[in-house]
Motif scaffolding. Sequence first.
Motif, PDB file in Angstrom:
ATOM      1  N   LEU A  57       0.894  -1.157   0.000  1.00 22.53           N
ATOM      2  CA  LEU A  57       0.000   0.000   0.000  1.00 22.53           C
ATOM      3  C   LEU A  57       0.928   1.202   0.000  1.00 22.53           C
ATOM      4  CD1 LEU A  57      -2.679   1.423   0.105  1.00 22.53           C
ATOM      5  CD2 LEU A  57      -2.681   1.156   2.579  1.00 22.53           C
ATOM      6  N   VAL A  62      -2.140   3.826  -6.131  1.00 27.12           N
ATOM      7  CA  VAL A  62      -3.464   3.229  -6.203  1.00 27.12           C
ATOM      8  C   VAL A  62      -4.505   4.294  -6.480  1.00 27.12           C
ATOM      9  CG1 VAL A  62      -5.192   1.894  -4.939  1.00 27.12           C
ATOM     10  CG2 VAL A  62      -2.779   1.432  -4.580  1.00 27.12           C
ATOM     11  N   ASP A  63      -5.445   3.987  -7.357  1.00 25.41           N
ATOM     12  CA  ASP A  63      -6.552   4.896  -7.615  1.00 25.41           C
ATOM     13  C   ASP A  63      -7.857   4.114  -7.538  1.00 25.41           C
ATOM     14  OD1 ASP A  63      -8.182   6.965  -8.254  1.00 25.41           O
ATOM     15  OD2 ASP A  63      -7.649   7.037 -10.366  1.00 25.41           O
ATOM     16  N   ASP A  64      -8.335   3.899  -6.333  1.00 22.96           N
ATOM     17  CA  ASP A  64      -9.609   3.203  -6.158  1.00 22.96           C
ATOM     18  C   ASP A  64     -10.622   4.097  -5.455  1.00 22.96           C
ATOM     19  OD1 ASP A  64      -8.773   3.304  -3.564  1.00 22.96           O
ATOM     20  OD2 ASP A  64      -8.741   1.146  -3.237  1.00 22.96           O
ATOM     21  N   THR A  66      -9.995   5.914  -2.893  1.00 20.91           N
ATOM     22  CA  THR A  66      -9.564   6.209  -1.529  1.00 20.91           C
ATOM     23  C   THR A  66      -8.070   6.469  -1.445  1.00 20.91           C
ATOM     24  OG1 THR A  66      -9.255   3.872  -1.029  1.00 20.91           O
ATOM     25  CG2 THR A  66     -11.392   4.827  -0.474  1.00 20.91           C
ATOM     26  N   HIS A  67      -7.339   6.107  -2.471  1.00 18.70           N
ATOM     27  CA  HIS A  67      -5.887   6.246  -2.434  1.00 18.70           C
ATOM     28  C   HIS A  67      -5.410   7.150  -3.562  1.00 18.70           C
ATOM     29  CE1 HIS A  67      -5.868   3.177   0.571  1.00 18.70           C
ATOM     30  NE2 HIS A  67      -6.552   2.389  -0.211  1.00 18.70           N
ATOM     31  N   ASP A  87      -8.900   8.033   4.185  1.00 22.97           N
ATOM     32  CA  ASP A  87      -8.966   6.583   4.231  1.00 22.97           C
ATOM     33  C   ASP A  87      -8.340   6.064   5.525  1.00 22.97           C
ATOM     34  OD1 ASP A  87      -9.503   3.993   3.018  1.00 22.97           O
ATOM     35  OD2 ASP A  87      -7.328   3.819   2.872  1.00 22.97           O
ATOM     36  N   SER A 140      -7.708  -5.592  -3.980  1.00 24.78           N
ATOM     37  CA  SER A 140      -7.695  -4.670  -5.122  1.00 24.78           C
ATOM     38  C   SER A 140      -6.669  -3.558  -4.975  1.00 24.78           C
ATOM     39  CB  SER A 140      -9.091  -4.091  -5.367  1.00 24.78           C
ATOM     40  OG  SER A 140      -9.514  -3.334  -4.254  1.00 24.78           O
ATOM     41  N   SER A 141      -6.537  -2.975  -3.783  1.00 25.16           N
ATOM     42  CA  SER A 141      -5.547  -1.910  -3.595  1.00 25.16           C
ATOM     43  C   SER A 141      -4.135  -2.448  -3.721  1.00 25.16           C
ATOM     44  CB  SER A 141      -5.726  -1.246  -2.227  1.00 25.16           C
ATOM     45  OG  SER A 141      -6.942  -0.558  -2.172  1.00 25.16           O
ATOM     46  N   THR A 144      -3.327  -3.527  -7.383  1.00 27.37           N
ATOM     47  CA  THR A 144      -3.197  -2.346  -8.233  1.00 27.37           C
ATOM     48  C   THR A 144      -1.866  -1.651  -7.964  1.00 27.37           C
ATOM     49  OG1 THR A 144      -5.588  -2.056  -8.286  1.00 27.37           O
ATOM     50  CG2 THR A 144      -4.254  -0.134  -8.859  1.00 27.37           C
ATOM     51  N   SER A 145      -1.521  -1.515  -6.694  1.00 23.82           N
ATOM     52  CA  SER A 145      -0.248  -0.912  -6.313  1.00 23.82           C
ATOM     53  C   SER A 145       0.919  -1.752  -6.836  1.00 23.82           C
ATOM     54  CB  SER A 145      -0.185  -0.782  -4.793  1.00 23.82           C
ATOM     55  OG  SER A 145       0.986  -0.142  -4.381  1.00 23.82           O
TER      56      SER A 145
END
Length: 189
Positions: A57, A62-64, A66-67, A87, A140-141, A144-145
């Motif tokens: 993290l 990350v673009d969900d 919240t990040h 977040d 997912s975070s 993605t990261s």
Amino acid sequence: GVPVTIARAVQDLERLRRELKIETWHVLGHSYGAAIAAAYASANPGRAVSVVLLNPLLPGTVDDGTHANATSPTFTDSTVTTRFAADLDTLRTMHGAEVGEALRRDAIDTASRVFVVDTVVARLRRTKIATMVIAGAKDSSGVTSARALKKRMPEATLTVYPDAGLYTPWEKGDVLITDIRAFLNKQDK
């Protein structure tokens, strides 16, 4: 107490390494600890043989919703800072007010001056520190990261476990240990 920051954690890790009289070592971090591990390795290339980022993290990857936005060149934009800090407000509930507040402040501090993903990645690449990035596809975070880091660091080893989530160490157990050991053994040769 003393605020918890990535910079402070990096200093603590280096102090621990010296205290234990370890010349060089492999550094591993999980989730938010991956940011600490990456920052430590990039700041101490002569001490970190390799870095393993497990379910990372990392601010700025990350673009969900919240990040931080993956296309953001740095983690200094106030909107990104606010989203990441907001977040982390949930950590107050999960870990208690004092710890949650320290992590929230760290996110803001990190965003404003300590942890700039592109800078850390550039240092890792420039110093040729072997990097392994691991994620569970169900996180997912983290995945993605991890993929964003692999895109920025093509030489990094990326392992994504399709049947694991955020708790990859518990979900994959011996398989994960075997994969990490194989990576570390390559670095020790």
